[in-house]
Design a protein around this motif. Structure first.
Motif, PDB file in Angstrom:
ATOM      1  N   TYR A 192       5.272   6.776 -15.755  1.00 26.41           N
ATOM      2  CA  TYR A 192       6.428   5.868 -15.701  1.00 26.41           C
ATOM      3  C   TYR A 192       6.245   4.715 -16.682  1.00 26.41           C
ATOM      4  O   TYR A 192       6.515   3.555 -16.362  1.00 26.41           O
ATOM      5  N   GLN A 193       5.817   5.027 -17.872  1.00 24.46           N
ATOM      6  CA  GLN A 193       5.448   3.996 -18.838  1.00 24.46           C
ATOM      7  C   GLN A 193       6.609   3.106 -19.249  1.00 24.46           C
ATOM      8  O   GLN A 193       6.401   1.982 -19.735  1.00 24.46           O
ATOM      9  N   ASN A 194       7.837   3.552 -19.048  1.00 23.60           N
ATOM     10  CA  ASN A 194       8.998   2.730 -19.388  1.00 23.60           C
ATOM     11  C   ASN A 194       9.421   1.794 -18.262  1.00 23.60           C
ATOM     12  O   ASN A 194      10.314   0.964 -18.462  1.00 23.60           O
ATOM     13  N   ARG A 195       8.796   1.932 -17.083  1.00 27.20           N
ATOM     14  CA  ARG A 195       9.299   1.211 -15.914  1.00 27.20           C
ATOM     15  C   ARG A 195       8.213   0.418 -15.180  1.00 27.20           C
ATOM     16  O   ARG A 195       8.425   0.015 -14.029  1.00 27.20           O
ATOM     17  N   ASN A 252      17.434   1.039 -12.606  1.00 26.22           N
ATOM     18  CA  ASN A 252      17.036  -0.346 -12.850  1.00 26.22           C
ATOM     19  C   ASN A 252      15.850  -0.778 -11.988  1.00 26.22           C
ATOM     20  O   ASN A 252      15.631  -1.975 -11.788  1.00 26.22           O
ATOM     21  N   LEU A 253      15.090   0.176 -11.491  1.00 24.83           N
ATOM     22  CA  LEU A 253      13.939  -0.140 -10.649  1.00 24.83           C
ATOM     23  C   LEU A 253      12.653  -0.112 -11.479  1.00 24.83           C
ATOM     24  O   LEU A 253      12.399   0.838 -12.225  1.00 24.83           O
ATOM     25  N   TYR A 254      11.846  -1.151 -11.314  1.00 25.24           N
ATOM     26  CA  TYR A 254      10.575  -1.287 -12.027  1.00 25.24           C
ATOM     27  C   TYR A 254       9.467  -1.635 -11.032  1.00 25.24           C
ATOM     28  O   TYR A 254       9.733  -2.068  -9.907  1.00 25.24           O
ATOM     29  N   LEU A 255       8.232  -1.479 -11.453  1.00 24.90           N
ATOM     30  CA  LEU A 255       7.067  -1.894 -10.679  1.00 24.90           C
ATOM     31  C   LEU A 255       6.234  -2.844 -11.537  1.00 24.90           C
ATOM     32  O   LEU A 255       6.224  -2.732 -12.760  1.00 24.90           O
ATOM     33  N   ASP A 256       5.526  -3.792 -10.895  1.00 27.05           N
ATOM     34  CA  ASP A 256       4.577  -4.587 -11.674  1.00 27.05           C
ATOM     35  C   ASP A 256       3.147  -4.339 -11.187  1.00 27.05           C
ATOM     36  O   ASP A 256       2.922  -3.948 -10.045  1.00 27.05           O
ATOM     37  N   THR A 257       2.193  -4.553 -12.076  1.00 23.77           N
ATOM     38  CA  THR A 257       0.791  -4.180 -11.837  1.00 23.77           C
ATOM     39  C   THR A 257      -0.036  -5.283 -11.186  1.00 23.77           C
ATOM     40  O   THR A 257      -1.260  -5.177 -11.111  1.00 23.77           O
ATOM     41  N   THR A 258       0.609  -6.310 -10.686  1.00 25.27           N
ATOM     42  CA  THR A 258      -0.093  -7.495 -10.190  1.00 25.27           C
ATOM     43  C   THR A 258      -1.181  -7.167  -9.171  1.00 25.27           C
ATOM     44  O   THR A 258      -0.897  -6.634  -8.090  1.00 25.27           O
ATOM     45  N   MET A 259      -2.432  -7.469  -9.506  1.00 34.70           N
ATOM     46  CA  MET A 259      -3.599  -7.313  -8.649  1.00 34.70           C
ATOM     47  C   MET A 259      -3.761  -5.888  -8.123  1.00 34.70           C
ATOM     48  O   MET A 259      -4.263  -5.682  -7.019  1.00 34.70           O
ATOM     49  N   VAL A 260      -3.363  -4.910  -8.907  1.00 40.34           N
ATOM     50  CA  VAL A 260      -3.466  -3.521  -8.482  1.00 40.34           C
ATOM     51  C   VAL A 260      -4.729  -2.863  -9.036  1.00 40.34           C
ATOM     52  O   VAL A 260      -5.592  -2.427  -8.278  1.00 40.34           O
ATOM     53  N   PHE A 261      -4.878  -2.802 -10.333  1.00 39.41           N
ATOM     54  CA  PHE A 261      -6.004  -2.075 -10.927  1.00 39.41           C
ATOM     55  C   PHE A 261      -7.112  -3.043 -11.339  1.00 39.41           C
ATOM     56  O   PHE A 261      -7.488  -3.119 -12.501  1.00 39.41           O
ATOM     57  N   ARG A 289       0.773  -1.222   0.000  1.00 28.74           N
ATOM     58  CA  ARG A 289       0.000   0.000   0.000  1.00 28.74           C
ATOM     59  C   ARG A 289       0.810   1.281   0.000  1.00 28.74           C
ATOM     60  O   ARG A 289       0.322   2.303   0.498  1.00 28.74           O
ATOM     61  N   GLU A 290       1.953   1.304  -0.514  1.00 30.17           N
ATOM     62  CA  GLU A 290       2.777   2.513  -0.569  1.00 30.17           C
ATOM     63  C   GLU A 290       3.176   2.798  -2.019  1.00 30.17           C
ATOM     64  O   GLU A 290       4.345   3.005  -2.337  1.00 30.17           O
ATOM     65  N   ILE A 291       2.188   2.835  -2.882  1.00 31.62           N
ATOM     66  CA  ILE A 291       2.447   2.973  -4.314  1.00 31.62           C
ATOM     67  C   ILE A 291       3.223   4.253  -4.616  1.00 31.62           C
ATOM     68  O   ILE A 291       4.207   4.232  -5.364  1.00 31.62           O
ATOM     69  N   SER A 292       2.817   5.370  -4.046  1.00 31.99           N
ATOM     70  CA  SER A 292       3.490   6.628  -4.362  1.00 31.99           C
ATOM     71  C   SER A 292       4.934   6.619  -3.885  1.00 31.99           C
ATOM     72  O   SER A 292       5.832   7.129  -4.571  1.00 31.99           O
ATOM     73  N   GLU A 293       5.186   6.027  -2.720  1.00 29.62           N
ATOM     74  CA  GLU A 293       6.542   5.997  -2.164  1.00 29.62           C
ATOM     75  C   GLU A 293       7.480   5.170  -3.044  1.00 29.62           C
ATOM     76  O   GLU A 293       8.631   5.549  -3.294  1.00 29.62           O
ATOM     77  N   TYR A 294       6.990   4.023  -3.525  1.00 27.78           N
ATOM     78  CA  TYR A 294       7.825   3.193  -4.392  1.00 27.78           C
ATOM     79  C   TYR A 294       8.010   3.848  -5.756  1.00 27.78           C
ATOM     80  O   TYR A 294       9.102   3.820  -6.326  1.00 27.78           O
ATOM     81  N   ALA A 295       6.950   4.445  -6.284  1.00 26.17           N
ATOM     82  CA  ALA A 295       7.038   5.086  -7.596  1.00 26.17           C
ATOM     83  C   ALA A 295       8.045   6.233  -7.578  1.00 26.17           C
ATOM     84  O   ALA A 295       8.761   6.457  -8.565  1.00 26.17           O
ATOM     85  N   GLU A 296       8.119   6.940  -6.484  1.00 25.91           N
ATOM     86  CA  GLU A 296       9.049   8.073  -6.387  1.00 25.91           C
ATOM     87  C   GLU A 296      10.508   7.631  -6.504  1.00 25.91           C
ATOM     88  O   GLU A 296      11.376   8.428  -6.878  1.00 25.91           O
ATOM     89  N   LEU A 297      10.786   6.378  -6.191  1.00 31.25           N
ATOM     90  CA  LEU A 297      12.166   5.889  -6.263  1.00 31.25           C
ATOM     91  C   LEU A 297      12.633   5.661  -7.697  1.00 31.25           C
ATOM     92  O   LEU A 297      13.835   5.545  -7.947  1.00 31.25           O
TER      93      LEU A 297
END
Length: 332
Positions: A283-286, A254-263, A240-248
């Motif tokens: 962050y469409q590239n990451r 080399n940091l990416y996020l995955d959309t698993t069970m999010v939207f 539950r800290e989407i904004s905090e992770y996205a800011e990194l």
């Protein structure tokens, strides 16, 4: 209200139970689930449609196929224990099929490439999981072989074996289930090695569905500061800290996020996070698509359609659903 920790489905395979799994693909089960839905009593389909609606949209966007960065493969006995535990918490399994059939369902839904994620929760487990993946992954057309590891004696040796002998292309870690502190000194050389050979890790580090002893941005940030060049894919976008992770993302190349069970309509975090859909554009590239297949309480078309229907550019959709993962794991 969130379910108590004794109900968490991610602990499914660790209770030592045996026996057959009863069917759970029912609307009644979803009604009884302690995990909420966006609209009470309104559920996306569990079963695949004859012609999944997302396939025509993919063609229009010139997306050749889907790439699932968060797809699970466990030995059969473990997978059945996982499903049995899901039954207890009203978490319907859309793809409760034999392994061969599950792969066919991925293909039917346009998933031509997908990872083989699993994870260990105790010593002397990870290496055997890696051996099992090595023995089976070539039977799953489109599989991208992933291993796992645990802070224990010999970890660097079997991780190197998985990369250099088995040809694994990534690893999965689950900080909540494994009670794993990413900053443990026993893992330092292993992380340094993976950093040096540019092998990505998918890490469940977020505080969803409940926080663990070593989850959350406060544990993850010092880890990234120690290994700034390590390729890391944060599972579930760090909910539950989407904004905090996205800011990194701006600080770590080399940091990416995955959309698993999010939207999706199933709120395993207890929260509707659609307000963060704009991050798919920013962050469409990451950002990479992930499903959590096969342990999802809706069919595969549902999470794909949520992204296809999002108010983001076609190029962002192409990158999230296919190109970003393809760039990380090009076909050789």
């Amino acid at each position: 209200m969130h379910p108590s920790s004794d109900l968490l489905p991610c602990f499914a395979c660790f209770h030592g139970e045996t026996g057959e799994v009863s069917p759970s693909n029912s609307e009644e089960q979803r009604l009884l689930s302690p995990f909420p839905w966006k609209e009470k009593g309104v559920f996306p389909p569990l079963l695949d449609e004859e012609n999944p609606p997302h396939l025509n949209l993919l063609k229009k966007l010139n997306i050749p196929y889907l790439f699932d960065i968060h797809c699970h493969f466990f030995p059969e006995v473990v997978m059945k224990l996982i499903w049995k535990w899901f039954d207890k918490v009203g978490w319907a399994i859309a793809y409760r099929y034999a392994e061969e059939e599950r792969v066919l369902r991925l293909h039917k839904n346009g998933f031509k490439r997908f990872t083989t994620l699993n994870y260990a929760h105790k010593p002397d487990m990870a290496e055997s999981l890696n051996d099992w993946i090595h023995s089976h992954w070539r039977n799953w057309e489109g599989a991208v072989p992933f291993g796992t590891f645990y802070p224990e004696e010999g970890v660097e040796t079997y991780v190197k074996k998985a990369v250099e002998e088995y040809g694994f292309l990534g690893f999965k870690l689950h900080c909540e289930v494994s009670k794993l502190d990413l900053n443990r000194k026993e893992l330092k050389q292993t992380f340094r090695y993976l950093e040096s050979v540019s092998i990505p890790l998918v890490i469940h580090t977020g505080n969803a569905p409940l926080p663990g002893d070593f989850t959350g941005i406060s544990h993850f940030l010092p880890f990234m500061q120690t290994y700034p060049d390590l390729k890391v894919i944060v599972a579930h976008m760090g909910a539950r800290e989407i904004s905090e992770y996205a800011e990194l993302i701006g600080s770590y190349r080399n940091l990416y996020l995955d959309t698993t069970m999010v939207f999706v309509d199933f709120l395993a975090t207890g929260e509707n996070v659609d307000s963060w859909l704009f991050l798919l554009e920013k962050y469409q590239n990451r950002i990479l698509f992930g499903s959590d297949f096969p342990n999802i309480p809706y069919n595969l078309s549902h999470p794909v359609m949520k992204i296809l229907e999002a108010k983001i550019s076609d190029e962002a959709k192409r990158k999230v659903l296919w190109k970003n993962a393809e760039d990380l794991f090009p076909i050789m």
